[in-house]
Write a protein that holds these residues in place. Structure first.
Motif, PDB file in Angstrom:
ATOM      1  N   MET A   1      68.116   0.916   1.075  1.00 43.73           N
ATOM      2  CA  MET A   1      68.444   0.650  -0.190  1.00 43.73           C
ATOM      3  C   MET A   1      68.736  -0.826  -0.807  1.00 43.73           C
ATOM      4  O   MET A   1      68.052  -1.463  -1.858  1.00 43.73           O
ATOM      5  N   VAL A   2      69.487  -1.634   0.292  1.00 39.23           N
ATOM      6  CA  VAL A   2      69.750  -3.070  -0.172  1.00 39.23           C
ATOM      7  C   VAL A   2      68.272  -3.648   0.086  1.00 39.23           C
ATOM      8  O   VAL A   2      67.903  -4.818  -0.680  1.00 39.23           O
ATOM      9  N   ARG A   3      67.562  -3.323   1.044  1.00 39.14           N
ATOM     10  CA  ARG A   3      66.275  -3.866   1.160  1.00 39.14           C
ATOM     11  C   ARG A   3      65.489  -3.784   0.160  1.00 39.14           C
ATOM     12  O   ARG A   3      64.587  -4.661  -0.137  1.00 39.14           O
ATOM     13  N   VAL A   4      65.441  -2.680  -0.555  1.00 42.39           N
ATOM     14  CA  VAL A   4      64.372  -2.495  -1.628  1.00 42.39           C
ATOM     15  C   VAL A   4      64.824  -3.562  -2.906  1.00 42.39           C
ATOM     16  O   VAL A   4      64.254  -4.207  -3.611  1.00 42.39           O
ATOM     17  N   LEU A   5      66.231  -3.607  -3.155  1.00 41.43           N
ATOM     18  CA  LEU A   5      66.822  -4.645  -4.098  1.00 41.43           C
ATOM     19  C   LEU A   5      66.391  -5.990  -3.663  1.00 41.43           C
ATOM     20  O   LEU A   5      65.937  -6.714  -4.485  1.00 41.43           O
ATOM     21  N   VAL A   6      66.467  -6.096  -2.490  1.00 41.96           N
ATOM     22  CA  VAL A   6      66.185  -7.619  -1.769  1.00 41.96           C
ATOM     23  C   VAL A   6      64.629  -7.991  -2.230  1.00 41.96           C
ATOM     24  O   VAL A   6      64.221  -9.234  -2.718  1.00 41.96           O
ATOM     25  N   ALA A   7      63.865  -6.998  -1.921  1.00 40.56           N
ATOM     26  CA  ALA A   7      62.276  -7.133  -2.168  1.00 40.56           C
ATOM     27  C   ALA A   7      61.985  -7.443  -3.480  1.00 40.56           C
ATOM     28  O   ALA A   7      61.342  -8.359  -4.036  1.00 40.56           O
ATOM     29  N   ALA A   8      62.637  -6.657  -4.266  1.00 43.61           N
ATOM     30  CA  ALA A   8      62.648  -6.822  -5.981  1.00 43.61           C
ATOM     31  C   ALA A   8      62.930  -7.842  -6.235  1.00 43.61           C
ATOM     32  O   ALA A   8      62.372  -8.496  -7.414  1.00 43.61           O
TER      33      ALA A   8
END
Length: 411
Positions: A1-8
């Motif tokens: 979840m955090v990785r997705v936010l980071v990518a965005a």
């Protein structure tokens, strides 16, 4: 979840940098007026105010994923509108498109709250920092692509300064796609299923007052004020710096470098700032924001106009001061707002930030036209110090509250 936010956040960082880097220069060229050069910043920050409400309400009703994705898609549409306005040399279309483009800026900021949704109070500053620091890569790379994207624009028959907005359109659209496909489960919807708003672990662990500040009714107002003042000062000085550099004979490459350093300083210190917020408390870091912005204003005001290095240093300090204010203010607000109304209230708080940014952007061009860039920088630095007495008053109130709670417990 955090990785997705980071990518965005990495993608959206490249998108928001377009308006910072060339927005004022594009308006100056199209309108042939330095006094109106701050208008783009005012317009897209005003647009971000409306978007903050919309994204907050949608997130409250349906979750962070649809709220953030919709905001980025609107920002992408606004970016394309800016390109079209530059192509046909239509100032009215430019103004409308910049207003819509502001949705991307608002959404990038709203994403920081998603990082805090599942964090307990003792780690909330670091959780927000993790999301914010991801913006650094896109925010630093974006301005340095001003020259190549400008060349691409010219190859397509579009004015050079519209090039970075082509990048912004692609970056915001990709950020929306990443969130839509992979932000699962939704952090806000998942947080609502937790028993005690994610804070029970902090209480059980016996964290200190600095790590888990008391929730007071005034915290939302204090947090909002800290973020609004730091945003106003940062936007005002930042907006006119590329124009100031350009007026002293430097090209977009120099402006891009200075803004890249500034954007990096806005986000790169986030892990350290988050640790400071959690370790020493929200209010001391908020006070440090005001003092750092004062130093930035003083340096920008006294730096020779042809010294790119000193202006870059001043803009770096400006970014660090903004970072201090944003993380401290965000943590204050997150501590004070219950999960039942969290996203909606956070959206409303971000409206005050956007309005302050719009005022700073619009006023910056007027101040420089009427006086000078050093006068603008000095005024901004002095204004930032207003945060310090507000924080001192809030700190006294908190100590009195803590003493009252301890007395009643002892009885």
């Amino acid at each position: 979840m955090v990785r997705v936010l980071v990518a965005a956040q990495i993608l959206s960082g490249a998108g928001l940098a377009a308006g910072i880097t060339v927005g004022a220069l594009l308006a100056k060229d199209m309108l042939d007026s330095t006094g109106l050069a701050g208008l783009p910043s005012a317009l897209f920050t005003a647009g971000s105010a409306l978007a903050a409400v919309a994204v907050g309400r949608m997130s409250q009703a349906r979750g962070r994923r649809p709220g953030l994705a919709a905001g980025y898609l609107v920002g992408a549409a606004g970016s394309l509108g800016v390109v079209a306005a530059a192509a046909v040399d239509d100032p009215v279309l430019l103004f409308v498109a910049l207003f819509v483009y502001g949705a991307g800026t608002a959404t990038n900021l709203q994403a920081r709250y998603a990082g805090a949704d599942l964090a307990n109070a003792s780690h909330r500053g670091r959780a927000v920092a993790t999301v914010l620091v991801a913006t650094t890569l896109g925010g630093v790379v974006g301005p340095n692509l001003a020259a190549p994207t400008g060349a691409l624009a010219e190859a397509l028959g579009i004015p050079h300064l519209a090039g970075p907005f082509l990048l912004a359109a692609a970056a915001y659209a990709l950020a929306a796609l990443v969130l839509t496909l992979w932000l699962r489960p939704d952090p806000l919807l998942l947080a609502r299923t937790l028993p005690v708003d994610g804070d029970s672990s902090a209480a059980e662990a016996g964290t200190s007052t600095a790590a888990a500040p008391a929730r007071t009714g005034g915290s939302v107002a204090v947090g909002a004020l800290v973020m609004a003042v730091t945003q106003l000062v940062m936007v005002a000085i930042m907006t006119m710096t590329p124009v100031h550099i350009h007026d002293h004979g430097h090209g977009t490459a120099a402006s891009g470098l200075v803004i890249a350093i500034h954007v990096g300083a806005m986000y790169l210190p986030s892990p350290l700032t988050g640790w400071l917020v959690d370790r020493y408390g929200r209010l001391p870091v908020a006070a440090a924001a005001g003092l750092t912005l004062l130093a930035a204003g003083l340096l920008a005001a006294t730096a020779p106009g042809d010294s790119v290095a000193l202006l870059a240093l001043a803009l770096a300090l400006l970014g660090v001061g903004w970072n201090f204010g944003l993380l401290a203010g965000t943590a204050i607000v997150a501590d004070a707002v219950p999960i039942a109304t969290r996203a909606k209230t956070q959206g409303l708080v971000d409206v005050s930030i956007a309005i302050a940014g719009a005022a700073g952007g619009l006023g910056s061009g007027l101040v420089v036209a009427a006086a000078s860039y050093p006068a603008l920088a000095l005024t901004g630095g002095v204004l930032a110090v207003a945060v310090v007495p507000v924080v001192a008053h809030a700190s006294r109130g908190r100590r009195e509250l803590d003493l009252g709670v301890r007395s009643s417990t002892a009885e």
